[in-house]
Enzyme design. Sequence first.
Site, PDB file in Angstrom:
ATOM      1  N   LYS A   1      10.077   3.956  -0.136  1.00 50.48           N
ATOM      2  CA  LYS A   1       8.982   4.307  -1.041  1.00 50.48           C
ATOM      3  C   LYS A   1       9.501   5.329  -2.037  1.00 50.48           C
ATOM      4  CE  LYS A   1       5.703   6.939   0.725  1.00 50.48           C
ATOM      5  NZ  LYS A   1       4.444   7.528   1.215  1.00 50.48           N
TER       6      LYS A   1
ATOM      7  N   ASP B   1       6.402   8.638  10.756  1.00 45.58           N
ATOM      8  CA  ASP B   1       6.913   9.511   9.697  1.00 45.58           C
ATOM      9  C   ASP B   1       6.109  10.793   9.539  1.00 45.58           C
ATOM     10  OD1 ASP B   1       4.722   8.114   8.719  1.00 45.58           O
ATOM     11  OD2 ASP B   1       5.433   8.161   6.663  1.00 45.58           O
TER      12      ASP B   1
ATOM     13  N   THR C   1       0.829  -1.211   0.000  1.00 46.71           N
ATOM     14  CA  THR C   1       0.000   0.000   0.000  1.00 46.71           C
ATOM     15  C   THR C   1       0.860   1.256   0.000  1.00 46.71           C
ATOM     16  OG1 THR C   1      -1.432  -1.298   1.452  1.00 46.71           O
ATOM     17  CG2 THR C   1      -2.029   0.986   1.129  1.00 46.71           C
TER      18      THR C   1
ATOM     19  N   SER D   1       6.553   4.014   8.438  1.00 54.60           N
ATOM     20  CA  SER D   1       5.422   4.750   8.985  1.00 54.60           C
ATOM     21  C   SER D   1       5.160   4.485  10.461  1.00 54.60           C
ATOM     22  CB  SER D   1       4.191   4.425   8.138  1.00 54.60           C
ATOM     23  OG  SER D   1       3.168   5.309   8.458  1.00 54.60           O
ATOM     24  N   HIS D   2       3.983   3.970  10.751  1.00 57.16           N
ATOM     25  CA  HIS D   2       3.549   3.762  12.130  1.00 57.16           C
ATOM     26  C   HIS D   2       4.062   2.442  12.701  1.00 57.16           C
ATOM     27  CE1 HIS D   2       1.006   2.106   9.104  1.00 57.16           C
ATOM     28  NE2 HIS D   2       0.657   1.166   9.960  1.00 57.16           N
TER      29      HIS D   2
ATOM     30  N   ASP E   1       2.854  11.427   8.950  1.00 52.19           N
ATOM     31  CA  ASP E   1       1.745  11.650   8.030  1.00 52.19           C
ATOM     32  C   ASP E   1       0.373  11.353   8.637  1.00 52.19           C
ATOM     33  OD1 ASP E   1       2.052   8.935   8.031  1.00 52.19           O
ATOM     34  OD2 ASP E   1       2.282   8.715   5.853  1.00 52.19           O
ATOM     35  N   ARG E   2       0.355  10.670   9.770  1.00 50.64           N
ATOM     36  CA  ARG E   2      -0.945  10.379  10.391  1.00 50.64           C
ATOM     37  C   ARG E   2      -1.223  11.311  11.559  1.00 50.64           C
ATOM     38  NH1 ARG E   2      -2.053   3.983  10.563  1.00 50.64           N
ATOM     39  NH2 ARG E   2      -1.419   3.513   8.434  1.00 50.64           N
TER      40      ARG E   2
ATOM     41  N   THR F   1      -7.896   2.000  -0.735  1.00 55.79           N
ATOM     42  CA  THR F   1      -7.018   2.333   0.384  1.00 55.79           C
ATOM     43  C   THR F   1      -5.605   2.661  -0.109  1.00 55.79           C
ATOM     44  OG1 THR F   1      -8.281   0.979   1.880  1.00 55.79           O
ATOM     45  CG2 THR F   1      -6.000   1.337   2.468  1.00 55.79           C
TER      46      THR F   1
ATOM     47  N   LYS G   1      -0.507  12.413   3.030  1.00 62.66           N
ATOM     48  CA  LYS G   1      -1.291  12.844   4.172  1.00 62.66           C
ATOM     49  C   LYS G   1      -0.346  13.550   5.133  1.00 62.66           C
ATOM     50  CE  LYS G   1      -1.240   8.104   5.981  1.00 62.66           C
ATOM     51  NZ  LYS G   1      -1.118   7.168   4.867  1.00 62.66           N
TER      52      LYS G   1
ATOM     53  N   ASP H   1       2.453  10.068  13.823  1.00 70.74           N
ATOM     54  CA  ASP H   1       3.071   8.736  13.804  1.00 70.74           C
ATOM     55  C   ASP H   1       4.556   8.790  13.448  1.00 70.74           C
ATOM     56  OD1 ASP H   1       2.769   9.463  11.156  1.00 70.74           O
ATOM     57  OD2 ASP H   1       2.585   7.392  10.493  1.00 70.74           O
TER      58      ASP H   1
ATOM     59  N   ARG I   1      -8.532  -6.661   8.230  1.00 68.26           N
ATOM     60  CA  ARG I   1      -9.205  -5.486   8.774  1.00 68.26           C
ATOM     61  C   ARG I   1     -10.699  -5.599   8.475  1.00 68.26           C
ATOM     62  NH1 ARG I   1      -4.753  -2.623  10.025  1.00 68.26           N
ATOM     63  NH2 ARG I   1      -3.198  -2.055   8.463  1.00 68.26           N
TER      64      ARG I   1
HETATM   65  C1  G16 Z   1      -2.742   1.164   5.964  1.00 70.25           C
HETATM   66  C2  G16 Z   1      -3.995   1.985   6.025  1.00 70.25           C
HETATM   67  C3  G16 Z   1      -4.128   2.851   4.787  1.00 70.25           C
HETATM   68  C4  G16 Z   1      -2.882   3.683   4.598  1.00 70.25           C
HETATM   69  C5  G16 Z   1      -1.685   2.781   4.617  1.00 70.25           C
HETATM   70  C6  G16 Z   1      -0.395   3.519   4.557  1.00 70.25           C
HETATM   71  O1  G16 Z   1      -2.781   0.305   4.864  1.00 70.25           O
HETATM   72  O2  G16 Z   1      -5.131   1.152   6.132  1.00 70.25           O
HETATM   73  O3  G16 Z   1      -5.266   3.650   4.896  1.00 70.25           O
HETATM   74  O4  G16 Z   1      -2.930   4.376   3.396  1.00 70.25           O
HETATM   75  O5  G16 Z   1      -1.655   2.028   5.811  1.00 70.25           O
HETATM   76  O6  G16 Z   1      -0.307   4.408   5.610  1.00 70.25           O
HETATM   77  P1  G16 Z   1       1.101   4.898   6.082  1.00 70.25           P
HETATM   78  O7  G16 Z   1       1.693   5.575   4.907  1.00 70.25           O
HETATM   79  O8  G16 Z   1       0.820   5.811   7.243  1.00 70.25           O
HETATM   80  O9  G16 Z   1       1.795   3.653   6.455  1.00 70.25           O
HETATM   81  P2  G16 Z   1      -3.156  -1.231   5.014  1.00 70.25           P
HETATM   82  O10 G16 Z   1      -2.973  -1.784   3.639  1.00 70.25           O
HETATM   83  O11 G16 Z   1      -2.243  -1.796   6.071  1.00 70.25           O
HETATM   84  O12 G16 Z   1      -4.571  -1.246   5.491  1.00 70.25           O
END
Ligand code: G16
Length: 542
Positions: free
Chosen positions: A125, A278, A17, A112-113, A280-281, A343, A375, A276, A495
Amino acid sequence: MIRTVATKPYDDQKPGTSGLRKKVPVFQQQNYVENFIQSVFDCLEGFEGKTLVIGGDGRYFNREVIQIALRMAAANGFGKVMVGQGGILSTPAASNIIRKYGAFGGLVLSASHNPGGPHEDFGIKYNASNGGPAPEKLTDAIFAKTKTIASYKIADFADVDLDTVGTFSAGGISVEVIDPVADYAALMESLFDFAAIRKMFASGFTMAFDAMHAVTGPYAVEILEKRLGAKPGSVRNFVPLPDFGGHHPDPNLVHAKKLYDLMMSAKAPDFGAASDGDGDRNLIIGRGIFVTPSDSLAMLAANARHAPGYAGGLKGIARSMPTSGAADRVAAKLGVGMYETPTGWKFFGNLLDAGMATICGEESAGTGSDHVREKDGLWAVLLWLNILAARQEPVKAIVEKHWAEYGRNYYSRHDYEGVETDAANRLVSALRAKLSSLRGQSFRGLTVETADDFSYLDPVDQSVSSNQGIRVLFEGGSRVVFRLSGTGTSGATLRVYIERYEPDAAKHGIETQEALADLIAAAEDIAGIRAATGMDAPTVIT
Ligand code: G16
């Protein structure tokens, strides 16, 4: 000196994603990082002599990968690299730098998180010249390349000093180490009414911002405390650490529980927020009230006009499919377009570039606008502050008035983490197989109106993305969505997104899980989650 090094492909470098995310030891395998970066470069055209931006969230392995990326950028023909001091750039700040300086693209190093450390997660990325994550067409091409790659190019030079701001020459290219905060802070200042927010803080408004020992610490201290005058100490856990202090830098009610408990206590400040790994959240909590990300998107959109950057109105609103429909009602009232995407932030890129949407959001605590192509956690916090300064009402009043006006979308996400991958895939296949037979069936007194596997036709480039999540829509507008995460690094994460619309203000005070109890039970009846996963309950409820 530039060397061409022979290598063997790995078969697991599929960007998910949000880019390629794996455990650190996976990235540490021989040539693993090099293979991926070369595959990215091999799929790009026309970057000779141009600028590449590199930034990361400071997690474990960040600095090492930056040095490799610098050597490979030089060897592959980039003319210049801009990199954040200390290897740090929040994801939205990186997006801003790419756009502001007209860079060819950027490498964003983050998971990210997800937790950081020698045995935790890392990620790479690629973001394109619009500052946004590479579109699916490009990530597919990159994945294909990783499977056949036979060599990579790398220049030999000593490590670049990442801690000193300035311009250096290395391997024939120019490396500019930049202040990671300055350009971003200037951008925020151009969008929001800093004078009004300063006045609010000066009159005694209090807030707690939890940077979770992640990248937003320096940004939040500079903007919230220094420029806006929030009391020193308002920003907590502001030193970015390679392992985030051993915590999970995910601003949800589980991992930011301390902040949540504070906001529900008698000692609560006026406003609580977190970001979070990085940056973005975002997490938004008022005194005595948590604002779900889906509600926050709707409320920000409904009130955006209070901020100078959005005073001219919104062009449209976009949300990911699993995000609640609360924002749809705002779009309808404003008379602007509403877009439902799969997503992942990358799907908003075309809508933003085409000027079709101004504000976007995901249920997973991501909100942002056309100011960058990611974001943006602090942006959401600042827009809330701007709205609070303009309306001079507590968060709780704003939320309750919004529900009274638009109705309330009760919403929750149940995650089942660490599910055995085959079991998760079997569950989804079984659901897919019975989609057409679900229509008209009743579960816990709820009748299925339609059921499908979400497919998205991008209105800008006409590309189609299918199998983006199974939706079961019930009569009356409630729904349950099932999808597998594309960002996990161990096993699979299922999820389940649950939503019920309640127009009646007299029924807006019910506890969320209670308000959704029938739907939660219906989801179990439909998908047989317990039997398939062997789990009695979700691991995370948000
Ligand atoms: C999860 C969230 C998505 C988000 C993605 C990336 O993806 O459900 O909404 O876009 O993380 O977020 P970040 O860039 O903050 O890591 P998934 O596929 O785990 O559901």
